[in-house]
Design an enzyme around this catalytic site. Structure first.
Site, PDB file in Angstrom:
ATOM      1  N   HIS A 126     -28.613 -77.077 -29.090  1.00  0.00           N
ATOM      2  CA  HIS A 126     -27.607 -77.363 -28.058  1.00  0.00           C
ATOM      3  C   HIS A 126     -27.760 -76.490 -26.814  1.00  0.00           C
ATOM      4  O   HIS A 126     -26.840 -76.391 -26.016  1.00  0.00           O
ATOM      5  CB  HIS A 126     -26.198 -77.208 -28.650  1.00  0.00           C
ATOM      6  CG  HIS A 126     -25.859 -78.250 -29.677  1.00  0.00           C
ATOM      7  ND1 HIS A 126     -24.782 -78.163 -30.518  1.00  0.00           N
ATOM      8  CD2 HIS A 126     -26.478 -79.420 -29.985  1.00  0.00           C
ATOM      9  CE1 HIS A 126     -24.742 -79.234 -31.312  1.00  0.00           C
ATOM     10  NE2 HIS A 126     -25.768 -80.002 -31.016  1.00  0.00           N
ATOM     11  N   CYS A 144     -29.244 -74.346  -6.913  1.00  0.00           N
ATOM     12  CA  CYS A 144     -30.643 -74.408  -7.330  1.00  0.00           C
ATOM     13  C   CYS A 144     -31.531 -73.862  -6.212  1.00  0.00           C
ATOM     14  O   CYS A 144     -31.412 -74.297  -5.060  1.00  0.00           O
ATOM     15  CB  CYS A 144     -31.017 -75.856  -7.648  1.00  0.00           C
ATOM     16  SG  CYS A 144     -32.776 -76.045  -7.985  1.00  0.00           S
TER      17      CYS A 144
HETATM   18  P1  OAD Z   1     -17.144 -75.908 -35.745  1.00  0.00           P
HETATM   19  O1  OAD Z   1     -16.176 -75.067 -34.964  1.00  0.00           O
HETATM   20  O2  OAD Z   1     -16.952 -77.383 -35.787  1.00  0.00           O
HETATM   21  O3  OAD Z   1     -17.157 -75.438 -37.274  1.00  0.00           O
HETATM   22  C1  OAD Z   1     -17.261 -74.110 -37.640  1.00  0.00           C
HETATM   23  C2  OAD Z   1     -17.414 -74.058 -39.139  1.00  0.00           C
HETATM   24  O4  OAD Z   1     -17.609 -72.697 -39.499  1.00  0.00           O
HETATM   25  C3  OAD Z   1     -16.189 -74.546 -39.935  1.00  0.00           C
HETATM   26  O5  OAD Z   1     -16.617 -75.434 -40.954  1.00  0.00           O
HETATM   27  C4  OAD Z   1     -15.617 -73.251 -40.538  1.00  0.00           C
HETATM   28  O6  OAD Z   1     -15.029 -73.473 -41.826  1.00  0.00           O
HETATM   29  C5  OAD Z   1     -16.871 -72.413 -40.665  1.00  0.00           C
HETATM   30  N1  OAD Z   1     -16.635 -70.952 -40.667  1.00  0.00           N
HETATM   31  C6  OAD Z   1     -15.634 -70.235 -40.095  1.00  0.00           C
HETATM   32  N2  OAD Z   1     -15.815 -68.940 -40.304  1.00  0.00           N
HETATM   33  C7  OAD Z   1     -16.964 -68.796 -41.017  1.00  0.00           C
HETATM   34  C8  OAD Z   1     -17.702 -67.679 -41.528  1.00  0.00           C
HETATM   35  N3  OAD Z   1     -17.294 -66.426 -41.339  1.00  0.00           N
HETATM   36  N4  OAD Z   1     -18.845 -67.924 -42.215  1.00  0.00           N
HETATM   37  C9  OAD Z   1     -19.288 -69.203 -42.413  1.00  0.00           C
HETATM   38  N5  OAD Z   1     -18.637 -70.290 -41.941  1.00  0.00           N
HETATM   39  C10 OAD Z   1     -17.498 -70.095 -41.257  1.00  0.00           C
HETATM   40  O7  OAD Z   1     -18.595 -75.513 -35.233  1.00  0.00           O
HETATM   41  P2  OAD Z   1     -19.968 -76.292 -35.322  1.00  0.00           P
HETATM   42  O8  OAD Z   1     -20.102 -76.985 -36.632  1.00  0.00           O
HETATM   43  O9  OAD Z   1     -21.012 -75.340 -34.900  1.00  0.00           O
HETATM   44  O10 OAD Z   1     -21.647 -78.856 -29.762  1.00  0.00           O
HETATM   45  O11 OAD Z   1     -19.779 -77.362 -34.198  1.00  0.00           O
HETATM   46  C11 OAD Z   1     -20.865 -78.195 -33.920  1.00  0.00           C
HETATM   47  C12 OAD Z   1     -20.931 -78.534 -32.480  1.00  0.00           C
HETATM   48  O12 OAD Z   1     -19.687 -79.109 -32.084  1.00  0.00           O
HETATM   49  C13 OAD Z   1     -21.090 -77.361 -31.539  1.00  0.00           C
HETATM   50  O13 OAD Z   1     -22.417 -76.914 -31.401  1.00  0.00           O
HETATM   51  C14 OAD Z   1     -20.623 -77.965 -30.251  1.00  0.00           C
HETATM   52  C15 OAD Z   1     -19.410 -78.778 -30.721  1.00  0.00           C
HETATM   53  O14 OAD Z   1     -19.201 -79.955 -30.103  1.00  0.00           O
HETATM   54  C16 OAD Z   1     -21.971 -78.842 -28.448  1.00  0.00           C
HETATM   55  O15 OAD Z   1     -21.521 -78.026 -27.655  1.00  0.00           O
HETATM   56  C17 OAD Z   1     -22.966 -79.882 -28.070  1.00  0.00           C
END
Ligand code: OAD
Length: 252
Positions: A122, A150
């Site tokens: 991303h 730019c």
């Molecule tokens: P999310 O905010 O959707 O999810 C975070 C996850 O981390 C959740 O399932 C939590 O339960 C888990 N979590 C929280 N604390 C934790 C810890 N200490 N150890 C392990 N896990 C933990 O974030 P992403 O899945 O990264 O995209 O979101 C995916 C994408 O959605 C992001 O990259 C972003 C967003 O739209 C873009 O910006 C393109």
């Protein structure tokens, strides 16, 4: 300390693995004090949904507002430090013959921890890209509130991150998919497994025959299908897992 016990079968599988891939999401940076995506809107920015700010249309309409939001996030991340989860993945890269780290995070904390090969699906908050022509511009002057221009064409520079409705960088995604289908063990760490195409990778790993290990304190759409679902914080579970496989002390 975590009360988690690692299954001897998982320890043996990881010890014998030749190829390992790991997908990380915002959860791995939570213990560094970087709010996860779905918790990120606090304080000043609580009135906006990320979907209203992280789009090309939003930037076109309100370049300064969107730039300010990213400047705020950049500041937050600059003050954060990599945590034990990031460091455990550095060790894993040193332990495993072929290791691929795939991240959805734009915070750069894996590299700051010392991971050498990181596929950033991303993008990265600290780079900018020309809004008109797409050229990546690493060195840009901090202009305060207004987006910088730019140096080649004078258009606004935007953060080099993937916005809603945009394609992921093709070559990076292809490399991630190849590592996913070829690996023996696939980790899905700190991601809600909701945002595609990244969310497809653990399922592709399952179809490819890999042992799939999820690390997350909360269940996700992957949990039922993963071979191992380790419930807990990445900063605790990963060091415990590595110690179970290779003993305490780490590779560094
Ligand atoms: P999310 O905010 O959707 O999810 C975070 C996850 O981390 C959740 O399932 C939590 O339960 C888990 N979590 C929280 N604390 C934790 C810890 N200490 N150890 C392990 N896990 C933990 O974030 P992403 O899945 O990264 O995209 O979101 C995916 C994408 O959605 C992001 O990259 C972003 C967003 O739209 C873009 O910006 C393109």
């Amino acid at each position: 300390m975590t009360a988690l016990t690692i299954s001897p079968d998982l320890a043996t599988t990881l010890r014998n693995a030749r190829r390992v891939a790991a997908l990380t999401g915002a959860g791995i940076s939570a213990e560094s004090g970087v709010p996860t995506f779905r918790d990120a809107q606090t304080g000043l920015w609580a009135q906006y949904r990320p979907e209203e700010l992280a789009t090309p249309e939003a930037f076109q309409r309100h370049p300064q507002l969107v730039w300010d939001w990213y400047a705020w996030r950049r500041n937050l991340v600059a003050k954060a430090e990599p945590n034990a989860g990031h460091r455990a993945l550095v060790e894993l890269e040193q332990r495993v013959p072929a290791f691929t780290l795939i991240t959805q995070n734009v915070d750069g904390l894996h590299r700051r921890a010392g991971s050498r090969r990181v596929l950033e699906l991303h993008g990265n908050l600290f780079r900018t890209r020309c809004f008109a022509e797409g050229i990546v511009v690493d060195n840009w002057a901090n202009t305060g509130g207004v987006p910088p221009r730019c140096p080649h064409c004078g258009a606004w520079l935007r953060p080099d991150v993937v916005w809603f409705g945009e394609m992921l960088p093709e070559a990076v995604l292809r490399e991630a998919e190849e590592a996913t289908v070829r690996c023996d063990v696939f980790f899905s760490i700190g991601t809600s497994t909701l945002v595609y195409p990244a969310a497809e990778l653990p399922f592709a790993a399952l179809r490819g025959g890999a042992t799939v290990v999820e690390i997350n304190p909360q269940p996700t759409p992957l949990s039922q299908q993963a071979h191992y679902s380790l419930r807990g914080a990445a900063g605790e579970v990963l060091p415990t897992l590595l110690a179970a496989v290779w003993g305490r002390g780490g590779a560094d």
